[in-house]
Design a protein around this motif. Structure first.
Motif, short mmCIF file in Angstrom:
data_model
loop_
_atom_site.label_atom_id
_atom_site.label_comp_id
_atom_site.label_asym_id
_atom_site.label_seq_id
_atom_site.Cartn_x
_atom_site.Cartn_y
_atom_site.Cartn_z
N ARG A 38 -24.71 -3.22 8.70
CA ARG A 38 -23.94 -4.46 8.63
C ARG A 38 -23.15 -4.59 7.33
O ARG A 38 -22.00 -5.03 7.33
N THR A 39 -23.76 -4.21 6.21
CA THR A 39 -23.08 -4.37 4.91
C THR A 39 -22.46 -3.06 4.42
O THR A 39 -22.09 -2.95 3.25
N GLY A 40 -22.36 -2.08 5.32
CA GLY A 40 -21.79 -0.80 4.93
C GLY A 40 -22.81 0.18 4.42
O GLY A 40 -22.48 1.26 3.94
N ALA A 41 -24.10 -0.17 4.53
CA ALA A 41 -25.21 0.71 4.19
C ALA A 41 -26.25 0.56 5.29
O ALA A 41 -26.30 -0.45 5.98
N TRP A 42 -27.11 1.54 5.42
CA TRP A 42 -28.17 1.41 6.43
C TRP A 42 -29.06 0.22 6.10
O TRP A 42 -29.43 -0.55 6.98
N PHE A 43 -29.41 0.09 4.83
CA PHE A 43 -30.19 -1.05 4.35
C PHE A 43 -29.53 -1.55 3.07
O PHE A 43 -29.28 -0.76 2.16
N ASP A 44 -29.26 -2.83 3.00
CA ASP A 44 -28.50 -3.34 1.86
C ASP A 44 -29.26 -3.22 0.55
O ASP A 44 -28.65 -3.08 -0.51
N HIS A 45 -30.59 -3.24 0.59
CA HIS A 45 -31.35 -3.16 -0.66
C HIS A 45 -31.22 -1.79 -1.32
O HIS A 45 -31.54 -1.64 -2.50
N ALA A 46 -30.76 -0.78 -0.58
CA ALA A 46 -30.66 0.57 -1.14
C ALA A 46 -29.73 0.63 -2.34
O ALA A 46 -29.93 1.46 -3.24
N ARG A 47 -28.74 -0.26 -2.38
CA ARG A 47 -27.81 -0.25 -3.52
C ARG A 47 -28.51 -0.63 -4.81
O ARG A 47 -28.00 -0.34 -5.90
N SER A 48 -29.68 -1.26 -4.73
CA SER A 48 -30.43 -1.63 -5.92
C SER A 48 -31.39 -0.54 -6.36
O SER A 48 -32.08 -0.69 -7.38
N CYS A 49 -31.46 0.55 -5.58
CA CYS A 49 -32.30 1.71 -5.93
C CYS A 49 -33.75 1.31 -6.12
O CYS A 49 -34.40 1.71 -7.10
N ILE A 50 -34.28 0.51 -5.21
CA ILE A 50 -35.67 0.10 -5.24
C ILE A 50 -36.37 0.55 -3.97
O ILE A 50 -35.72 0.86 -2.97
N THR A 51 -37.69 0.59 -4.04
CA THR A 51 -38.50 0.84 -2.85
C THR A 51 -39.35 -0.39 -2.59
O THR A 51 -40.27 -0.69 -3.36
N PRO A 52 -39.05 -1.15 -1.53
CA PRO A 52 -39.89 -2.30 -1.20
C PRO A 52 -41.21 -1.85 -0.58
O PRO A 52 -41.41 -0.67 -0.29
N ASP A 53 -42.09 -2.82 -0.34
CA ASP A 53 -43.34 -2.55 0.36
C ASP A 53 -43.21 -2.82 1.86
O ASP A 53 -43.85 -2.15 2.67
N LEU A 54 -42.38 -3.82 2.20
CA LEU A 54 -42.15 -4.18 3.59
C LEU A 54 -40.66 -4.39 3.80
O LEU A 54 -39.99 -4.99 2.95
N VAL A 55 -40.14 -3.89 4.91
CA VAL A 55 -38.76 -4.12 5.31
C VAL A 55 -38.76 -4.56 6.77
O VAL A 55 -39.40 -3.90 7.61
N LEU A 64 -46.70 -7.74 -3.13
CA LEU A 64 -45.79 -6.95 -2.30
C LEU A 64 -44.37 -7.50 -2.39
O LEU A 64 -44.17 -8.72 -2.51
N LEU A 65 -43.40 -6.61 -2.32
CA LEU A 65 -42.00 -7.02 -2.19
C LEU A 65 -41.58 -6.77 -0.75
O LEU A 65 -41.56 -5.63 -0.27
N TRP A 66 -41.23 -7.86 -0.08
CA TRP A 66 -40.88 -7.85 1.35
C TRP A 66 -39.40 -8.20 1.45
O TRP A 66 -38.98 -9.29 1.09
N ILE A 67 -38.61 -7.24 1.92
CA ILE A 67 -37.16 -7.41 2.05
C ILE A 67 -36.83 -7.68 3.52
O ILE A 67 -37.09 -6.84 4.38
N ASP A 68 -36.26 -8.84 3.78
CA ASP A 68 -35.85 -9.21 5.13
C ASP A 68 -34.41 -8.73 5.34
O ASP A 68 -33.46 -9.33 4.85
N GLU A 69 -34.28 -7.62 6.08
CA GLU A 69 -32.97 -7.03 6.39
C GLU A 69 -32.60 -7.28 7.85
O GLU A 69 -31.82 -6.53 8.43
N VAL A 70 -33.14 -8.35 8.44
CA VAL A 70 -32.87 -8.63 9.85
C VAL A 70 -31.38 -8.77 10.10
O VAL A 70 -30.85 -8.25 11.08
N GLN A 71 -30.67 -9.44 9.21
CA GLN A 71 -29.22 -9.61 9.38
C GLN A 71 -28.41 -8.56 8.64
O GLN A 71 -27.37 -8.13 9.11
#
Length: 410
Positions: A246-263, A234-241
């Motif tokens: 916070r970074t100008g996107a709803w979720f910062d990982h979105a800029r990488s165009c990936i779908t994690p398993d856990l956020v 699983l890929l687990w992205i910790d977006e707590v901070q």
């Protein structure tokens, strides 16, 4: 200076002495005793005013006493304050749907439209608890090894602490649960070497906040997704901070165009009202079943109403764009100072990397000058101001910080 309803008979020093006599010494003495906040400003018991450039460590997304948050919390508390999780409430369901919708959007601004991600949400009261829920979900895969990164921070409860790299936090409480493998942050080759068919999950922050706003290469999260997928982990992205604007996107990982398993998210989600969420996507959404996990306060109607108000206000006031523009202005306004090696981060998560270990000195000078900032490491300062911070307020803060950097250089 005094304010209606906040005039105090005791000084900050007297309150601090009472604090030290009544509270556990887990944080050391408080830097100030705060009594009031409005917008991006707070006041202490002695009448001093501060521009809050830390936002409760990335929590107060809308600043202090925002009318939308006050209205949502007051109306909900006056209607239905708390129910057990034998029941649900309208705001709990609406917030889960909204978070899945935001995860289904593409790009740093989330502009592709309102399709919902295929997943399920477990609500908590804090980011640590969100990470505990994710940790338990990984155990349901039948594997026990988790790969975590050096410099990480995921919380201080026993499970989350096992994934937090700082030895000073970990050592007093070892042995900690889990089989954890450590790799350097941002090193895709090291990650590839560490992940095999025994690994349940890789947990990673898109930007490391506690470490001082450390940003990996642009392809790092995409590589992490490729590596985990190849080994069934699983890929687990910790977006707590980093999450919720916070970074100008709803979720910062979105800029990488990936779908994690856990956020996992928390902090800014409630704008100061305690709430977190563990979001499981795809097949991961069914790992936790009845009896596997629980919470008393998670999904509370007041907290979920507050979170909906935060998200609606970010949308209505264009605060994603504001975070990007104001954050860029702060970074560019400080980047050329001789004491600054570089500025880092995205949006209104700002790191200032110093050429000398003077972060604590500058943080204290800033507090005395009316700015609240954080010395994350001896060489790194961290800013995480409210998303409502205006360009004019940011410009004034930059001028003050440059003056303080000048003084620290002399």
């Amino acid at each position: 200076m005094s304010f209606p309803g906040t005039a105090q008979e005791h000084t900050g020093q007297e309150w601090t002495e009472r604090y030290q006599g009544a509270l556990m010494n887990t944080f050391g003495p408080p830097q100030r005793v705060l009594v009031r906040g409005e917008g991006p400003y707070v006041w202490d018991v002695d009448g001093n005013k501060y521009l809050d450039l830390l936002g409760g460590i990335a929590v107060n997304a809308l600043g202090h006493a925002h009318p939308a948050l006050l209205k949502a919390v007051g109306e909900q508390l006056g209607t239905l304050g708390h129910v057990s999780n034998f029941f649900t409430s309208e705001p709990q369901v609406e917030l889960a749907e909204k978070l899945l919708s935001l995860l289904g959007q593409d790009g740093p601004g989330g502009g592709a439209g309102p399709r919902a991600a295929n997943g399920r949400v477990f609500f908590t009261s804090t980011g640590t608890e969100a990470n505990e829920a994710a940790f338990k979900a990984t155990r349901k895969t039948g594997r026990t090894t988790i790969v975590a990164t050096e410099g990480s921070f995921h919380g201080r409860t026993m499970g989350a602490l096992a994934l937090t790299s700082k030895q000073a936090y970990r050592e007093p409480f070892e042995p900690l649960p889990g089989d954890v493998r450590w790799v350097p942050y941002g090193d895709a080759a090291a990650l590839e070497s560490a992940v095999d068919e025994t690994v349940a999950a890789v947990v990673v922050e898109p930007i490391q906040g506690e470490a001082g706003v450390v940003v990996p290469s642009d392809d790092y999260l995409a590589e992490a997704r490729r590596i985990t997928s190849e080994h069934g982990a699983l890929l687990w992205i910790d977006e707590v901070q980093t999450g919720i604007g916070r970074t100008g996107a709803w979720f910062d990982h979105a800029r990488s165009c990936i779908t994690p398993d856990l956020v996992t998210v928390a902090k800014g989600l409630g704008g100061g009202i305690p709430i977190g969420a563990c979001i499981a996507l795809g097949d991961t959404a069914t790992l936790l079943q009845p009896g596997n996990h629980g919470t008393t306060f998670g999904g509370n109607p007041v907290a979920t109403s507050a979170a909906l108000a935060v998200i609606e206000t970010i949308e209505a006031e264009g605060l994603l764009e504001n975070a990007r523009e104001v954050g860029d202005a702060i970074r560019s306004g400080l980047a050329d100072h001789p004491l600054v090696a570089e500025t880092t981060g995205r949006g209104l998560l700002v790191g200032i990397v110093l050429t000398e270990p003077k972060a604590a000195e500058i943080q204290q000078a800033a507090l005395d000058a009316g700015l609240i900032i954080n010395n994350a490491t001896p060489e790194r300062l961290r800013l995480a101001p409210p998303l409502i911070l205006t360009p004019e307020q940011a410009d004034g803060a930059v001028k003050t910080l440059r003056m303080l950097l000048d003084e620290a250089s002399s």
